[in-house]
Design a protein around this motif. Sequence first.
Motif, PDB file in Angstrom:
ATOM      1  N   LEU A 301      -5.851  -0.512  -3.195  1.00 38.86           N
ATOM      2  CA  LEU A 301      -5.601  -1.130  -1.889  1.00 38.86           C
ATOM      3  C   LEU A 301      -6.543  -2.307  -1.662  1.00 38.86           C
ATOM      4  O   LEU A 301      -6.126  -3.361  -1.144  1.00 38.86           O
ATOM      5  CB  LEU A 301      -5.770  -0.090  -0.783  1.00 38.86           C
ATOM      6  CG  LEU A 301      -5.585  -0.580   0.658  1.00 38.86           C
ATOM      7  CD1 LEU A 301      -4.185  -1.140   0.862  1.00 38.86           C
ATOM      8  CD2 LEU A 301      -5.849   0.565   1.637  1.00 38.86           C
ATOM      9  N   ALA A 302      -7.810  -2.139  -2.067  1.00 34.47           N
ATOM     10  CA  ALA A 302      -8.774  -3.231  -1.904  1.00 34.47           C
ATOM     11  C   ALA A 302      -8.476  -4.393  -2.841  1.00 34.47           C
ATOM     12  O   ALA A 302      -8.728  -5.559  -2.500  1.00 34.47           O
ATOM     13  CB  ALA A 302     -10.187  -2.702  -2.158  1.00 34.47           C
ATOM     14  N   ALA A 303      -7.899  -4.065  -4.022  1.00 34.98           N
ATOM     15  CA  ALA A 303      -7.611  -5.112  -4.999  1.00 34.98           C
ATOM     16  C   ALA A 303      -6.376  -5.929  -4.619  1.00 34.98           C
ATOM     17  O   ALA A 303      -6.324  -7.140  -4.877  1.00 34.98           O
ATOM     18  CB  ALA A 303      -7.429  -4.496  -6.386  1.00 34.98           C
ATOM     19  N   GLN A 304      -5.367  -5.277  -4.022  1.00 35.80           N
ATOM     20  CA  GLN A 304      -4.126  -5.962  -3.677  1.00 35.80           C
ATOM     21  C   GLN A 304      -3.700  -5.623  -2.241  1.00 35.80           C
ATOM     22  O   GLN A 304      -2.614  -5.099  -2.012  1.00 35.80           O
ATOM     23  CB  GLN A 304      -3.008  -5.565  -4.649  1.00 35.80           C
ATOM     24  CG  GLN A 304      -3.296  -5.912  -6.103  1.00 35.80           C
ATOM     25  CD  GLN A 304      -2.207  -5.408  -7.036  1.00 35.80           C
ATOM     26  OE1 GLN A 304      -1.951  -4.208  -7.126  1.00 35.80           O
ATOM     27  NE2 GLN A 304      -1.557  -6.336  -7.729  1.00 35.80           N
ATOM     28  N   PRO A 305      -4.524  -5.946  -1.270  1.00 36.87           N
ATOM     29  CA  PRO A 305      -4.221  -5.519   0.109  1.00 36.87           C
ATOM     30  C   PRO A 305      -2.948  -6.126   0.680  1.00 36.87           C
ATOM     31  O   PRO A 305      -2.165  -5.446   1.344  1.00 36.87           O
ATOM     32  CB  PRO A 305      -5.459  -5.968   0.893  1.00 36.87           C
ATOM     33  CG  PRO A 305      -6.039  -7.094   0.073  1.00 36.87           C
ATOM     34  CD  PRO A 305      -5.756  -6.738  -1.346  1.00 36.87           C
ATOM     35  N   LEU A 306      -2.723  -7.414   0.426  1.00 36.94           N
ATOM     36  CA  LEU A 306      -1.542  -8.064   1.008  1.00 36.94           C
ATOM     37  C   LEU A 306      -0.258  -7.517   0.399  1.00 36.94           C
ATOM     38  O   LEU A 306       0.739  -7.304   1.107  1.00 36.94           O
ATOM     39  CB  LEU A 306      -1.632  -9.581   0.806  1.00 36.94           C
ATOM     40  CG  LEU A 306      -2.778 -10.284   1.544  1.00 36.94           C
ATOM     41  CD1 LEU A 306      -2.762 -11.786   1.266  1.00 36.94           C
ATOM     42  CD2 LEU A 306      -2.693 -10.023   3.045  1.00 36.94           C
ATOM     43  N   LEU A 307      -0.259  -7.297  -0.919  1.00 40.57           N
ATOM     44  CA  LEU A 307       0.931  -6.761  -1.571  1.00 40.57           C
ATOM     45  C   LEU A 307       1.248  -5.365  -1.055  1.00 40.57           C
ATOM     46  O   LEU A 307       2.407  -5.063  -0.725  1.00 40.57           O
ATOM     47  CB  LEU A 307       0.709  -6.726  -3.088  1.00 40.57           C
ATOM     48  CG  LEU A 307       1.810  -6.026  -3.897  1.00 40.57           C
ATOM     49  CD1 LEU A 307       3.140  -6.749  -3.728  1.00 40.57           C
ATOM     50  CD2 LEU A 307       1.416  -5.914  -5.366  1.00 40.57           C
ATOM     51  N   ILE A 308       0.223  -4.512  -0.992  1.00 38.91           N
ATOM     52  CA  ILE A 308       0.449  -3.131  -0.533  1.00 38.91           C
ATOM     53  C   ILE A 308       0.927  -3.129   0.910  1.00 38.91           C
ATOM     54  O   ILE A 308       1.870  -2.403   1.266  1.00 38.91           O
ATOM     55  CB  ILE A 308      -0.841  -2.295  -0.678  1.00 38.91           C
ATOM     56  CG1 ILE A 308      -1.330  -2.305  -2.131  1.00 38.91           C
ATOM     57  CG2 ILE A 308      -0.593  -0.869  -0.210  1.00 38.91           C
ATOM     58  CD1 ILE A 308      -0.341  -1.783  -3.132  1.00 38.91           C
ATOM     59  N   LEU A 309       0.296  -3.920   1.762  1.00 43.37           N
ATOM     60  CA  LEU A 309       0.699  -3.984   3.174  1.00 43.37           C
ATOM     61  C   LEU A 309       2.133  -4.475   3.297  1.00 43.37           C
ATOM     62  O   LEU A 309       2.928  -3.941   4.090  1.00 43.37           O
ATOM     63  CB  LEU A 309      -0.247  -4.902   3.943  1.00 43.37           C
ATOM     64  CG  LEU A 309       0.067  -5.082   5.442  1.00 43.37           C
ATOM     65  CD1 LEU A 309      -0.010  -3.748   6.160  1.00 43.37           C
ATOM     66  CD2 LEU A 309      -0.892  -6.086   6.076  1.00 43.37           C
ATOM     67  N   ALA A 310       2.493  -5.480   2.501  1.00 41.99           N
ATOM     68  CA  ALA A 310       3.859  -6.003   2.546  1.00 41.99           C
ATOM     69  C   ALA A 310       4.860  -4.940   2.104  1.00 41.99           C
ATOM     70  O   ALA A 310       5.949  -4.817   2.695  1.00 41.99           O
ATOM     71  CB  ALA A 310       3.969  -7.237   1.650  1.00 41.99           C
ATOM     72  N   LEU A 311       4.521  -4.153   1.085  1.00 37.67           N
ATOM     73  CA  LEU A 311       5.411  -3.091   0.620  1.00 37.67           C
ATOM     74  C   LEU A 311       5.608  -2.024   1.692  1.00 37.67           C
ATOM     75  O   LEU A 311       6.732  -1.555   1.919  1.00 37.67           O
ATOM     76  CB  LEU A 311       4.850  -2.458  -0.660  1.00 37.67           C
ATOM     77  CG  LEU A 311       4.903  -3.328  -1.931  1.00 37.67           C
ATOM     78  CD1 LEU A 311       4.172  -2.634  -3.073  1.00 37.67           C
ATOM     79  CD2 LEU A 311       6.344  -3.621  -2.329  1.00 37.67           C
TER      80      LEU A 311
END
Length: 629
Positions: A301-311
């Motif tokens: 989550l810390a590494a790819q916060p925007l991608l995870i949030l968008a998903l």
Amino acid sequence: MDQGSWLAQACIFLAAAVVSVPLAKRLGLGSVLGYLIAGALIGPHVLGLLGEPEGVMHVAEFGVVIMLFLIGLEIRPSYLWQMRAAILGLGGGQVVVTTLAVAAVALACGLPWQHALAVGMIAAMSSTAIVLQSLRERGLDSSQPGRAAFSVLLFQDIAVIPMLALLPLLATQAVVADAAAPHGHSLIGGLPDWAQALVVLGAVAGIVVAGRYALRPVFRYIASTGLREIFTATALLLVVAVALLMQAVGLSAALGAFVAGVVLADSEFRHELETDIEPFRGLLLGLFFISVGASIDFALLAAQPLLILALVVALIAIKTTVLYVLARLFRDGHADALLLALCLAQGGEFAFVLFAFAESVNVLDAGITGPLVLAVALSMAATPLLFMLAQRLRGKPARKPRPDEKIDNQHPQVIIAGFGRFGQIVGRLLRANGYRSSVLDHSADQIDLVRRAGNQANYGDASRMDLLRAAGAETAQALVIAIDDEARTSEIVESARKHFPQLRILARAYDRRHLYELRKLGADVIERETFAGAVNLGARTLRLLGMRAHQAHRAAQLFSYYDNDLIDRLEPYWGNLEIYRTQLGKQTADVEALMREDAEAFHLGQAQHGWDAAPEAEASSTTGGQMAR
């Protein structure tokens, strides 16, 4: 893992639950979010207090199996048949439309169509455990959106079976051949398709036949020993055996447990099974929720916060939109459709299984499944918040469940279940004539209102036999069931007749159909809730139209007698609705003709003799004439 490690793990789980769950409930977040927070804190990605979280997840998934078994126990086969339109229509529509919508978005993001279709199917799943627990906590499980949500979840559980069969076909043929052997999920994987179908149907048929004819004698024998712990062990053995059988033929263990529960829903041991297994359900579901919380990978989550949030946002938005539109097409109101859409907008526990399986047969790779698994876990964690949002948008604030209160048993002669307008009249009449009564009502608002008026009442669900026992059912003479819920009335009559045979049971019936059902379940006296009031109002209408008071009273008495006699005479036809309606029309016409003859004879007697006969005497005479006819 040695014994000390297991004890340490158990201590950590229990301590996390004891600290987090009460705090979350006090803040109005619900127990599910409390368990999820506890799991996230003690999980490997925060404090690292858990070892082997995957193994814990496998154990905890048994809680979902037990939950589906208990749900099945509460649903009679006839009711399940009535739900077929919602299960196939709303549930099937949700799975198909959500799959296509998510697949379209995945294609637009550049995934191959095989990957997109796999992701779409898996994203269509919702969390049975979290949704049903959240609905139950908020008292919404028997509401219209609650029943619709259950229909969708049931279809999703069924849809897992074809999904497991379809996912390997989305890979290349060579990969399937290499992967099929080591990743077989059933003992019948090597059989031809037609043989697998026959084995699956045979397994389901075996559960139905065993539930109908074999399990009841077994439970009867176990119950005769008087050893409750052995009865509990037998119930757990049943659930475990059904789960193993379903897994052996490639079906969902939870679906098999649900089928077993539905088969036993008509059993006389239904309530004992629910009572004995319920504690295991709550404990294992809590363990499951903690495991889901522990699976949240905060490093990713810390590494790819925007991608995870968008998903997460995309998943919730797509499923909410699809479910809301489908619910409105099925003519649900805006508020109910909104609640249904938001409560099923998350991913489901089966997504973890399906993503792992898709990765094992090389349909999806770890680079795709990693962020998606995390998005599903976060969407599940967001479910209690979505419920709160739905409650706020519907304009109905969420209610905190009120704990059952200690009942002061004063050895009442009568227990009254339900103290609304109907029950209060019964209670006042009894109290005015010097009889002691113990009152149970499941509405916190009603209890507070009754107490402010100076009357004694206890908060509690009269369908729970332990509360009836605490209220004095073992020594009371009568139980008056005055609640306005048909299903719960029937359940209370059935259970009270079995557990407290000395009680005389007097019940409030909704209509004739409900009256016949309550008679069959063993109620001694049944009063249709609107009949007496309607007859009295009819008598007053006759007086307003010019009929003398005693004539109107006598006409109302005769009508009541004829109508009750008609119910008795029509009862043998109740099983066949067509014949019943034919007989009802014919005999109702006969009764109306008799009453017209009686009224003409009464007027003729008045004209000839110039005096009014006693209404009671003439009613008796006319009744005798009617019986002779």
